[in-house]
Design a protein around this motif. Structure first.
Motif, PDB file in Angstrom:
ATOM      1  N   MET A 445      45.333  42.113  39.941  1.00 62.02           N
ATOM      2  CA  MET A 445      44.378  42.892  39.153  1.00 62.02           C
ATOM      3  C   MET A 445      45.095  43.996  38.388  1.00 62.02           C
ATOM      4  SD  MET A 445      40.911  43.079  41.467  1.00 62.02           S
ATOM      5  CE  MET A 445      41.609  43.840  42.929  1.00 62.02           C
ATOM      6  N   ARG A 446      46.052  44.636  39.014  1.00 62.79           N
ATOM      7  CA  ARG A 446      46.785  45.712  38.355  1.00 62.79           C
ATOM      8  C   ARG A 446      47.519  45.198  37.116  1.00 62.79           C
ATOM      9  NH1 ARG A 446      46.187  50.835  38.717  1.00 62.79           N
ATOM     10  NH2 ARG A 446      46.746  51.167  40.896  1.00 62.79           N
ATOM     11  N   ARG A 447      48.085  43.977  37.203  1.00 62.68           N
ATOM     12  CA  ARG A 447      48.807  43.436  36.037  1.00 62.68           C
ATOM     13  C   ARG A 447      47.878  42.626  35.123  1.00 62.68           C
ATOM     14  NH1 ARG A 447      50.875  40.146  40.323  1.00 62.68           N
ATOM     15  NH2 ARG A 447      50.121  37.989  40.124  1.00 62.68           N
ATOM     16  N   ARG A 448      46.592  42.570  35.470  1.00 62.38           N
ATOM     17  CA  ARG A 448      45.546  41.954  34.650  1.00 62.38           C
ATOM     18  C   ARG A 448      45.682  40.433  34.562  1.00 62.38           C
ATOM     19  NH1 ARG A 448      47.293  46.563  31.827  1.00 62.38           N
ATOM     20  NH2 ARG A 448      48.707  45.236  30.653  1.00 62.38           N
ATOM     21  N   GLU A 449      46.280  39.804  35.557  1.00 62.09           N
ATOM     22  CA  GLU A 449      46.335  38.339  35.557  1.00 62.09           C
ATOM     23  C   GLU A 449      45.050  37.815  36.207  1.00 62.09           C
ATOM     24  OE1 GLU A 449      49.480  34.669  36.260  1.00 62.09           O
ATOM     25  OE2 GLU A 449      50.042  36.695  36.894  1.00 62.09           O
ATOM     26  N   THR A 450      43.962  38.054  35.500  1.00 63.14           N
ATOM     27  CA  THR A 450      42.617  37.776  35.988  1.00 63.14           C
ATOM     28  C   THR A 450      41.790  37.136  34.887  1.00 63.14           C
ATOM     29  OG1 THR A 450      41.708  39.891  35.255  1.00 63.14           O
ATOM     30  CG2 THR A 450      42.724  39.847  37.441  1.00 63.14           C
ATOM     31  N   PHE A 451      40.740  36.449  35.294  1.00 65.70           N
ATOM     32  CA  PHE A 451      39.721  36.032  34.337  1.00 65.70           C
ATOM     33  C   PHE A 451      38.361  36.142  35.004  1.00 65.70           C
ATOM     34  CE2 PHE A 451      41.236  32.075  36.302  1.00 65.70           C
ATOM     35  CZ  PHE A 451      40.083  31.321  36.538  1.00 65.70           C
ATOM     36  N   GLY A 452      37.342  36.267  34.175  1.00 62.37           N
ATOM     37  CA  GLY A 452      35.977  36.341  34.673  1.00 62.37           C
ATOM     38  C   GLY A 452      35.232  35.074  34.324  1.00 62.37           C
TER      39      GLY A 452
END
Length: 636
Positions: A445-452
């Motif tokens: 989450m900190r490095r934004r390797e996320t999707f919604g």
């Protein structure tokens, strides 16, 4: 009340130690670096696995859940996330059993930090406040009490309700409820090698000045957390929240790390992301904001915050997919460069800064102006359920989100905002992480390797780079090449190498497999959305189709049977045809499924099958839904 007293003593003792150290001019002694005590995860994968979770969950500890007769507490919510059944109130004073068809990989209970102690006091028969009108109304579900408490959070200088806190020890009740919240997270966390489930200690900061939504979910990386949550009462504005989290967690408590996730910008009248830097250096404050808020919740049960047609900026052709799950369906005033109020009651103007695309472009402007992008935001989604049911997002089995107020099909179809037919089951956050542990998921989450996602569990990967091969979609080493020659979603493109004319992006999506009883839905298409600020200072957005095709599937809304099909897997490689190295830009992917019946259609069909009179919303509500996913951007 014994546990309340013990908690109060713990808090008081901590305060005494810190005060003594401060008065003596000494700093608290530094502890050794924090290392989580657990077995190594057997699923560790250097190329990262996808995990699905819900980081926006309210239980009976939240005033607006408890008032609707929800009795699922944080312990029960984590049990539900792991696949166990819970009981919710129905419309007839009884209960209904709900259970996830598939457990989640991770979750966080985010009860309101505001009124956390007051709700506990109102539940305790030994509390002097138990017989107060406010506590009686809270227990009996009096709507006037809900309004009273909600308006208390809209004040410029919010104060705790005197009816409870002048006669009860609210700090003690708060400390006890916060301690139980931590205990529930710890009890649910799988520290064995199986790493089957991860829980996070968390809460929601629920500021709502002038009834414009400013809410944030505060997620801690480990069990090392402050003694009490900093709520809207202690920190009335979000700048104070970030400073307190920085001071009391990141700098003041060894092993503590934290991030805040803003949600429902679609209700903020431009106030949540208004460009302002009070009482300090702009560069420093922009950096603080970027550090504490790396993500934004793009979707949840109160609608979509990706984009909106009808606003003057960002400039671009109308995007039909921006009509997805909107709360504001009436004509609205454009805030322009100003702000409004009363968004939480669907009133006031609508701003470009109420939606992700406008916020991301404003970040580019600030980066150009001061050298720091305060709005470098990855994308995620969650439910905001008030039933204590994280991950209950299936359209075919939606139990509502507000307990007894949505305990039947008719109640769900006739309720008012934030319920009613415009309500949604909500979404999920997905992360790409090495393993299912707190450290790995938080770091993703900190490095934004996320999707919604809007509830689907499709798996989506996106990489961008200057030297990705044109045939990458057909390569078995797509992921290895993505990390080796590019950056994943959430990252920054490296400097443009000599000879490279434009960056390329690859997006790969695998359909949600679903379950044996209800298989997943095929994929329709993949798009890349690009945003930039042009040479004349105009904010622009363009949508590019890169894989799949439109219109492969249809739905018979009377039976909810589908016809036609899409693809189980899609992959597209795209090179920006209009790349200008002088213009900062961002790129994210949107992956869309074939259409299926929306929950409201299924509820209307159920009422009709039972021979009941249909509410008016069965004529006006949207019939079908195309579930989707949004990746975090890649920035240039």
């Amino acid at each position: 009340m014994a546990s309340v007293a013990r908690s109060s003593l713990r808090i008081s003792a901590l305060g005494l130690v810190l005060t003594t150290l401060a008065l003596s001019g000494c700093k608290p002694p530094k502890e050794p670096p924090f290392v989580e005590v657990r077995e190594p995860c057997s699923d560790n994968n250097p190329l990262r696995n996808v995990y699905f979770g819900d980081l926006h969950v309210h239980t009976s500890y939240s005033f607006d859940a408890y008032i609707n007769q929800v009795n699922v507490d944080p312990f029960g919510a984590y049990d539900f996330a792991r696949g166990e059944a819970v009981e919710l109130p129905d419309a007839d004073g009884g209960t209904q059993t709900v259970q996830l068809p598939r457990p989640l990989d991770f979750a966080a209970v985010t009860d309101h930090g505001e009124y956390l102690g007051e709700v506990a006091a109102c539940k305790d028969p030994d509390s002097p406040a138990y017989t107060s009108d406010l506590c009686i109304g809270l227990r009996e579900g009096d709507p006037a009490v809900l309004v009273q408490l909600g308006l208390g959070l809209a004040a410029q200088s919010p104060v705790r309700p005197k009816a409870v806190c002048e006669v009860s020890d609210c700090p003690s009740y708060l400390g006890d409820a916060w301690a139980r919240t931590q205990e529930a997270a710890e009890a649910a966390y799988d520290r064995s090698a199986a790493c089957s489930f991860t829980s996070f200690v968390a809460y929601e900061w629920s500021g709502a000045k002038t009834l414009s939504n400013l809410h944030r979910n505060v997620i801690f990386r480990s069990e090392k957390v402050p003694a009490i949550p900093a709520s809207h009462f202690e920190e009335p504005d979000f700048w104070g929240l970030w400073r307190t989290l920085k001071r009391d967690c990141i700098e003041g408590l060894n092993g503590c790390d934290v991030l805040a996730i803003p949600h429902n910008t679609n209700w903020s009248n431009g106030n949540m992301f208004v460009v302002e830097y009070p009482d300090g250096d702009e560069v420093e404050l922009a950096g603080l904001r970027a550090e504490l808020e790396p993500l934004i919740e793009v979707f949840q049960h109160k609608g979509d915050s990706e984009c909106s047609n009808g606003l003057a900026s960002p400039l671009g052709a109308p995007d039909e997919l921006c009509e997805f799950e909107k709360l504001r369906t009436d004509d609205f005033e454009d805030c322009g460069d100003g702000t409004g109020m009363q968004g939480m009651v669907n009133a006031g103007c609508v701003s470009r800064l109420d939606f992700v695309r406008g916020i991301l472009n404003e970040g580019l402007r600030e980066h150009e102006r001061i050298g720091v992008n305060p709005y470098k935001l990855g994308l995620m989604a969650s439910t905001d359920t008030h039933n204590g049911t994280p991950g209950a997002v299936e359209e075919y089995a939606f139990p509502g989100h507000f307990g007894a107020a949505e305990g039947s099909s008719r109640q769900r179809l006739t309720g008012t905002l934030p319920g009613g037919p415009q309500n949604s089951p909500g979404g999920l956050i997905a992360v790409w992480a090495e393993e299912n542990s707190r450290e790995a998921i938080f770091d993703a989450m900190r490095r934004r390797e996320t999707f919604g996602t809007s509830g689907t569990r499709m798996a989506v990967r996106m990489f961008g780079g200057w030297e990705l091969p044109d045939d990458i979609c057909s390569r078995g080493d797509l992921v290895e090449l993505g990390y080796e020659r590019g950056v994943p979603m959430g990252g920054d493109l490296p400097a443009q190498p000599e000879g490279a004319s434009a960056p390329g992006f690859v997006v790969q999506a695998l359909k949600d497999p679903g379950t044996a009883e209800v298989p997943g839905t095929d994929l329709e298409r993949i798009q890349i959305i690009k945003g930039w600020v042009d040479g004349e200072g105009q904010s622009r957005v363009e949508v590019f189709e890169i894989a799949g095709e439109i219109g492969g599937g249809t739905v018979d809304v009377t039976t909810c049977e589908t016809q036609g099909s899409g693809q189980a897997q899609l992959c597209g490689y795209w090179v920006d045809p209009n790349y200008n190295p002088e213009e900062r830009a961002w790129y994210y992917a949107r992956v869309v499924e074939e259409p299926v019946c929306r929950w409201s259609t299924r509820d209307c069909n159920a009422l009709e099958a039972a021979g009941e009179e249909l509410p008016a919303s069965c004529e006006t509500a949207v019939d079908v839904i195309q579930e989707r996913a949004w990746t975090s951007p890649i920035w240039n």
